[in-house]
Design a protein around this motif. Structure first.
Motif, PDB file in Angstrom:
ATOM      1  N   PRO A 320       2.324  20.262 -22.951  1.00 12.83           N
ATOM      2  CA  PRO A 320       1.215  21.009 -23.547  1.00 12.83           C
ATOM      3  C   PRO A 320       1.088  22.422 -22.978  1.00 12.83           C
ATOM      4  O   PRO A 320       1.463  22.705 -21.841  1.00 12.83           O
ATOM      5  CB  PRO A 320      -0.014  20.169 -23.192  1.00 12.83           C
ATOM      6  N   SER A 321       0.537  23.307 -23.826  1.00 17.19           N
ATOM      7  CA  SER A 321       0.134  24.637 -23.400  1.00 17.19           C
ATOM      8  C   SER A 321      -0.760  24.519 -22.170  1.00 17.19           C
ATOM      9  O   SER A 321      -1.508  23.550 -22.023  1.00 17.19           O
ATOM     10  CB  SER A 321      -0.634  25.308 -24.547  1.00 17.19           C
ATOM     11  N   PRO A 322      -0.735  25.508 -21.280  1.00 13.73           N
ATOM     12  CA  PRO A 322      -1.582  25.439 -20.074  1.00 13.73           C
ATOM     13  C   PRO A 322      -3.075  25.416 -20.372  1.00 13.73           C
ATOM     14  O   PRO A 322      -3.861  25.112 -19.469  1.00 13.73           O
ATOM     15  CB  PRO A 322      -1.195  26.716 -19.315  1.00 13.73           C
ATOM     16  N   LEU A 323      -3.496  25.733 -21.579  1.00 10.52           N
ATOM     17  CA  LEU A 323      -4.917  25.855 -21.884  1.00 10.52           C
ATOM     18  C   LEU A 323      -5.438  24.733 -22.768  1.00 10.52           C
ATOM     19  O   LEU A 323      -6.489  24.864 -23.390  1.00 10.52           O
ATOM     20  CB  LEU A 323      -5.180  27.221 -22.537  1.00 10.52           C
ATOM     21  N   VAL A 324      -4.696  23.621 -22.842  1.00  9.17           N
ATOM     22  CA  VAL A 324      -5.148  22.476 -23.638  1.00  9.17           C
ATOM     23  C   VAL A 324      -4.889  21.173 -22.879  1.00  9.17           C
ATOM     24  O   VAL A 324      -4.119  21.133 -21.912  1.00  9.17           O
ATOM     25  CB  VAL A 324      -4.435  22.393 -25.010  1.00  9.17           C
ATOM     26  N   GLN A 325      -5.532  20.121 -23.347  1.00 12.92           N
ATOM     27  CA  GLN A 325      -5.215  18.746 -22.956  1.00 12.92           C
ATOM     28  C   GLN A 325      -4.699  18.009 -24.175  1.00 12.92           C
ATOM     29  O   GLN A 325      -5.168  18.244 -25.293  1.00 12.92           O
ATOM     30  CB  GLN A 325      -6.456  18.016 -22.453  1.00 12.92           C
ATOM     31  N   VAL A 326      -3.763  17.096 -23.960  1.00  3.90           N
ATOM     32  CA  VAL A 326      -3.229  16.277 -25.047  1.00  3.90           C
ATOM     33  C   VAL A 326      -3.317  14.816 -24.642  1.00  3.90           C
ATOM     34  O   VAL A 326      -2.968  14.444 -23.507  1.00  3.90           O
ATOM     35  CB  VAL A 326      -1.762  16.647 -25.370  1.00  3.90           C
ATOM     36  N   ARG A 327      -3.794  13.995 -25.550  1.00  7.43           N
ATOM     37  CA  ARG A 327      -3.812  12.552 -25.351  1.00  7.43           C
ATOM     38  C   ARG A 327      -3.198  11.885 -26.582  1.00  7.43           C
ATOM     39  O   ARG A 327      -3.323  12.393 -27.702  1.00  7.43           O
ATOM     40  CB  ARG A 327      -5.236  12.028 -25.150  1.00  7.43           C
ATOM     41  N   LEU A 328      -2.565  10.748 -26.396  1.00  8.49           N
ATOM     42  CA  LEU A 328      -2.054   9.915 -27.489  1.00  8.49           C
ATOM     43  C   LEU A 328      -3.026   8.758 -27.632  1.00  8.49           C
ATOM     44  O   LEU A 328      -3.112   7.897 -26.741  1.00  8.49           O
ATOM     45  CB  LEU A 328      -0.648   9.412 -27.185  1.00  8.49           C
ATOM     46  N   LEU A 329      -3.787   8.748 -28.750  1.00  5.94           N
ATOM     47  CA  LEU A 329      -4.888   7.813 -28.895  1.00  5.94           C
ATOM     48  C   LEU A 329      -4.619   6.753 -29.950  1.00  5.94           C
ATOM     49  O   LEU A 329      -3.995   7.024 -30.978  1.00  5.94           O
ATOM     50  CB  LEU A 329      -6.174   8.559 -29.247  1.00  5.94           C
ATOM     51  N   ALA A 330      -5.147   5.548 -29.682  1.00  7.70           N
ATOM     52  CA  ALA A 330      -5.159   4.458 -30.645  1.00  7.70           C
ATOM     53  C   ALA A 330      -6.315   4.671 -31.621  1.00  7.70           C
ATOM     54  O   ALA A 330      -7.202   5.493 -31.372  1.00  7.70           O
ATOM     55  CB  ALA A 330      -5.310   3.127 -29.907  1.00  7.70           C
ATOM     56  N   PRO A 331      -6.348   3.938 -32.736  1.00  8.63           N
ATOM     57  CA  PRO A 331      -7.443   4.116 -33.701  1.00  8.63           C
ATOM     58  C   PRO A 331      -8.839   3.921 -33.114  1.00  8.63           C
ATOM     59  O   PRO A 331      -9.803   4.506 -33.625  1.00  8.63           O
ATOM     60  CB  PRO A 331      -7.141   3.053 -34.759  1.00  8.63           C
ATOM     61  N   ASP A 332      -8.980   3.136 -32.044  1.00 10.30           N
ATOM     62  CA  ASP A 332     -10.300   2.931 -31.440  1.00 10.30           C
ATOM     63  C   ASP A 332     -10.654   4.000 -30.419  1.00 10.30           C
ATOM     64  O   ASP A 332     -11.693   3.920 -29.754  1.00 10.30           O
ATOM     65  CB  ASP A 332     -10.388   1.543 -30.800  1.00 10.30           C
ATOM     66  N   GLY A 333      -9.812   5.031 -30.255  1.00 12.01           N
ATOM     67  CA  GLY A 333     -10.089   6.116 -29.335  1.00 12.01           C
ATOM     68  C   GLY A 333      -9.554   5.916 -27.934  1.00 12.01           C
ATOM     69  O   GLY A 333      -9.678   6.814 -27.094  1.00 12.01           O
ATOM     70  N   SER A 334      -8.953   4.780 -27.663  1.00  9.95           N
ATOM     71  CA  SER A 334      -8.382   4.542 -26.339  1.00  9.95           C
ATOM     72  C   SER A 334      -6.998   5.172 -26.246  1.00  9.95           C
ATOM     73  O   SER A 334      -6.289   5.323 -27.241  1.00  9.95           O
ATOM     74  CB  SER A 334      -8.289   3.038 -26.064  1.00  9.95           C
ATOM     75  N   GLU A 335      -6.621   5.539 -25.029  1.00  9.94           N
ATOM     76  CA  GLU A 335      -5.314   6.157 -24.827  1.00  9.94           C
ATOM     77  C   GLU A 335      -4.235   5.084 -24.776  1.00  9.94           C
ATOM     78  O   GLU A 335      -4.388   4.072 -24.078  1.00  9.94           O
ATOM     79  CB  GLU A 335      -5.306   6.972 -23.542  1.00  9.94           C
ATOM     80  N   VAL A 336      -3.163   5.283 -25.512  1.00  7.86           N
ATOM     81  CA  VAL A 336      -2.079   4.312 -25.515  1.00  7.86           C
ATOM     82  C   VAL A 336      -1.237   4.484 -24.256  1.00  7.86           C
ATOM     83  O   VAL A 336      -1.258   5.539 -23.604  1.00  7.86           O
ATOM     84  CB  VAL A 336      -1.198   4.442 -26.779  1.00  7.86           C
ATOM     85  N   ALA A 337      -0.498   3.469 -23.918  1.00  6.05           N
ATOM     86  CA  ALA A 337       0.335   3.502 -22.719  1.00  6.05           C
ATOM     87  C   ALA A 337       1.539   4.419 -22.924  1.00  6.05           C
ATOM     88  O   ALA A 337       1.978   4.675 -24.054  1.00  6.05           O
ATOM     89  CB  ALA A 337       0.804   2.091 -22.377  1.00  6.05           C
ATOM     90  N   THR A 338       2.081   4.899 -21.823  1.00  6.88           N
ATOM     91  CA  THR A 338       3.315   5.674 -21.870  1.00  6.88           C
ATOM     92  C   THR A 338       4.392   4.883 -22.610  1.00  6.88           C
ATOM     93  O   THR A 338       4.576   3.690 -22.378  1.00  6.88           O
ATOM     94  CB  THR A 338       3.792   5.996 -20.441  1.00  6.88           C
ATOM     95  N   GLY A 339       5.076   5.553 -23.508  1.00  4.49           N
ATOM     96  CA  GLY A 339       6.114   4.898 -24.290  1.00  4.49           C
ATOM     97  C   GLY A 339       5.629   4.298 -25.592  1.00  4.49           C
ATOM     98  O   GLY A 339       6.440   3.918 -26.439  1.00  4.49           O
ATOM     99  N   GLU A 340       4.300   4.233 -25.774  1.00  6.98           N
ATOM    100  CA  GLU A 340       3.730   3.707 -27.011  1.00  6.98           C
ATOM    101  C   GLU A 340       3.371   4.852 -27.958  1.00  6.98           C
ATOM    102  O   GLU A 340       3.073   5.964 -27.520  1.00  6.98           O
ATOM    103  CB  GLU A 340       2.486   2.868 -26.715  1.00  6.98           C
ATOM    104  N   THR A 341       3.364   4.571 -29.246  1.00  9.76           N
ATOM    105  CA  THR A 341       3.042   5.586 -30.240  1.00  9.76           C
ATOM    106  C   THR A 341       1.543   5.634 -30.493  1.00  9.76           C
ATOM    107  O   THR A 341       0.896   4.599 -30.678  1.00  9.76           O
ATOM    108  CB  THR A 341       3.783   5.294 -31.556  1.00  9.76           C
ATOM    109  N   GLY A 342       0.993   6.830 -30.503  1.00 11.48           N
ATOM    110  CA  GLY A 342      -0.413   7.046 -30.821  1.00 11.48           C
ATOM    111  C   GLY A 342      -0.584   8.358 -31.551  1.00 11.48           C
ATOM    112  O   GLY A 342       0.368   9.120 -31.725  1.00 11.48           O
ATOM    113  N   GLU A 343      -1.814   8.633 -31.994  1.00 13.98           N
ATOM    114  CA  GLU A 343      -2.070   9.906 -32.668  1.00 13.98           C
ATOM    115  C   GLU A 343      -2.167  11.021 -31.634  1.00 13.98           C
ATOM    116  O   GLU A 343      -2.823  10.881 -30.600  1.00 13.98           O
ATOM    117  CB  GLU A 343      -3.356   9.837 -33.476  1.00 13.98           C
TER     118      GLU A 343
END
Length: 498
Positions: A320-343
């Motif tokens: 990610p750009s130094p001025l943002v945060q990125v998360r990979l989220l499941a439909p319920d808003g929880s963060e998916v595990a490393t290696g898993e696909t999320g939004e």
């Protein structure tokens, strides 16, 4: 507002600190930063005289021009919003933009489409580019303006037609300057940087470099649209550092400069081919070494992640750009595990302010306190990001995003069409091209050429199908087309992320 910095403020500072630097080149127009600042002051005053107030929209209907930058900076000075529209769109598409955006002022270049729109305009003040625009500007006066918060939207770019019609993403000065800061670091831009605006300014890929060049105090060169010979001439004449170029465009420029007619050595760019590399200076910045790689969209100001921040990383979208945060989220808003696909979801300084007049869409897009990009990704063990593909279907042709829903809408407006679905098929030049699968009404007739021409009357030409397949019915999953079955039956593939 001692912590606020708008695009207009950046220009005003350059007028003081870079009085001899050329800010703009556009044909015979050459403006230093003080000259550009003076014109923007006059333009802001003139627009205010036409009734433009904070939050109002000013629409540009035309090709690339220094006037686009002037309008954006003047809107920033007033707290208004500038929208450069896609001039390649059809009359129906641009009429939708006018109805949706309700601009107070429209500045337009004449074409068959814009002339028809102007003749039928029922609202707004229309100013023709050129002499009429210059007269408007001359009506302004040198004056002081109230300070505008940098969190106010300054730029609107139409994007994301997943539902069949696009929405205008609103970007504030703060977001645009934050993104420009990240870009100029990864690109290693320095004073004297000269950018050729040959890509469309309604596209964030061109606009982000235009604004980064402004921020560093460089020179923006404008040409109406891409023309390989003219690009060569301008690179030579203006000693251009960077231009908006990708694969097929680079090939066209290489061909136009066969024999070395022009000196392109000032262009510090990506390695592409032996012939191309011999004409330019292959650049060693992280941006160019990584082949301009990463992941982005209009709603994040351009780039959300840069491959140049993760050279050698496992994820081909980078970090990610130094001025943002990125998360990979499941439909319920929880963060998916490393290696898993999320939004792919994000928040931070470069993020947009929402879509104009789309409260329901904005609520969904900002669920759980994150901007939901609508794209899927995966976090790799080394922390880098891999882009998987859109949650909803999208076709990528050249640099243009084409959404099946809007092409399907156009096809279904033909009186002979009962149902239609659109897929992307591999294309050796453009990555993908559009293929329509059409079911006709009983006893109705239509030809491939006729349907293609019909779509051209409703949408921009680049969105039209290249091929049409006729079927008895469209396979469905519930109420939506079964795109996987359509791809398998009709040669679909090569989608973003494949």
């Amino acid at each position: 507002m001692i912590h606020s910095l708008t695009l207009s403020d950046v220009l005003a500072e350059h007028a003081r600190s870079r009085p001899q630097v050329t800010a703009v080149v556009d044909g015979s127009v050459r403006l230093t930063y003080p000259e550009l600042d003076h014109r923007v002051t006059l333009l802001a005053s003139a627009l205010a005289g036409q009734g433009v107030r904070g939050g109002d929209r000013v629409l540009w209907l035309g090709q690339n021009s220094h006037a686009v930058l002037e309008l954006l900076l003047a809107c920033s000075r007033l707290g208004a919003v500038c929208c450069p529209a896609n001039w390649r769109q059809s009359e129906d598409e641009l009429r939708f933009v006018l109805t949706d955006l309700t601009p107070t002022v429209v500045v337009w270049e004449p074409s068959d489409v814009t002339t028809a729109l102007h003749a039928g305009a029922e609202a707004g003040i229309w100013v023709r580019a050129g002499e009429e625009y210059e007269r408007l500007l001359a009506d302004g006066s040198s004056q002081e303006f109230a300070q505008v918060a940098d969190t106010e939207p300054a730029l609107a770019l139409y994007t994301a037609a997943f539902a069949g019609r696009p929405s205008a993403a609103l970007l504030s000065s703060a977001a645009l300057l934050a993104h420009a800061t990240s870009l100029l670091v990864v690109r290693q831009m320095e004073p004297g940087f000269t950018f050729l605006n040959n890509g469309p300014l309604f596209h964030v890929g061109t606009m982000m470099f235009c604004l980064a060049t402004l921020q560093i105090g460089g020179t923006n060169v404008f040409t109406p649209a891409f023309d390989a010979e003219e690009v060569c001439r301008l690179i030579d004449a203006e000693r251009v550092t960077q231009a908006f170029l990708f694969g097929s465009m680079i090939d066209a420029v290489t061909k136009a400069n066969a024999g070395g007619k022009y000196d392109l050595s000032s262009l510090r760019f990506v390695s592409h081919s032996a012939e191309w590399d011999s004409m330019i200076t292959v650049d060693g910045s992280p941006w160019c070494r990584s082949k301009m790689g990463g992941y982005g969209q209009t709603e994040v100001g351009g780039m959300l992640t840069f491959l140049g921040l993760a050279e050698g990383g496992a994820g081909f979208a980078g970090r990610p750009s130094p001025l943002v945060q990125v998360r990979l989220l499941a439909p319920d808003g929880s963060e998916v595990a490393t290696g898993e696909t999320g939004e792919i979801c994000a928040r931070g300084k470069t993020l947009f302010s929402g879509y104009f007049a789309r409260p329901d869409l904005n609520a969904g897009k900002s669920a759980y306190g994150w901007h939901h990009t609508g794209d899927l990704g995966r976090r790799e063990p080394d922390g880098t990001i891999t882009f998987i593909g859109p949650k909803l279907r999208m076709i990528k042709s050249g640099v243009e995003n084409i959404y099946p829903a809007e092409v399907e809408r156009a096809l279904k407006s033909h009186p002979a069409v009962a149902d239609a679905a659109v897929i992307g098929v591999p294309d050796p030049t453009w990555h993908q091209s559009v293929k329509a699968v059409v079911a006709l009404k009983p006893d109705a007739t239509a030809t491939e050429d006729g349907l293609i021409e019909h779509v051209k009357t409703v949408l921009a030409s680049y969105k039209k199908p290249r091929h049409v397949a006729f079927v008895a019915e469209i396979p469905k999953r519930g109420f939506t087309p079964d795109y996987d079955a359509l791809d398998a039956a009709h040669g679909g593939g090569n989608y973003p992320g494949d």
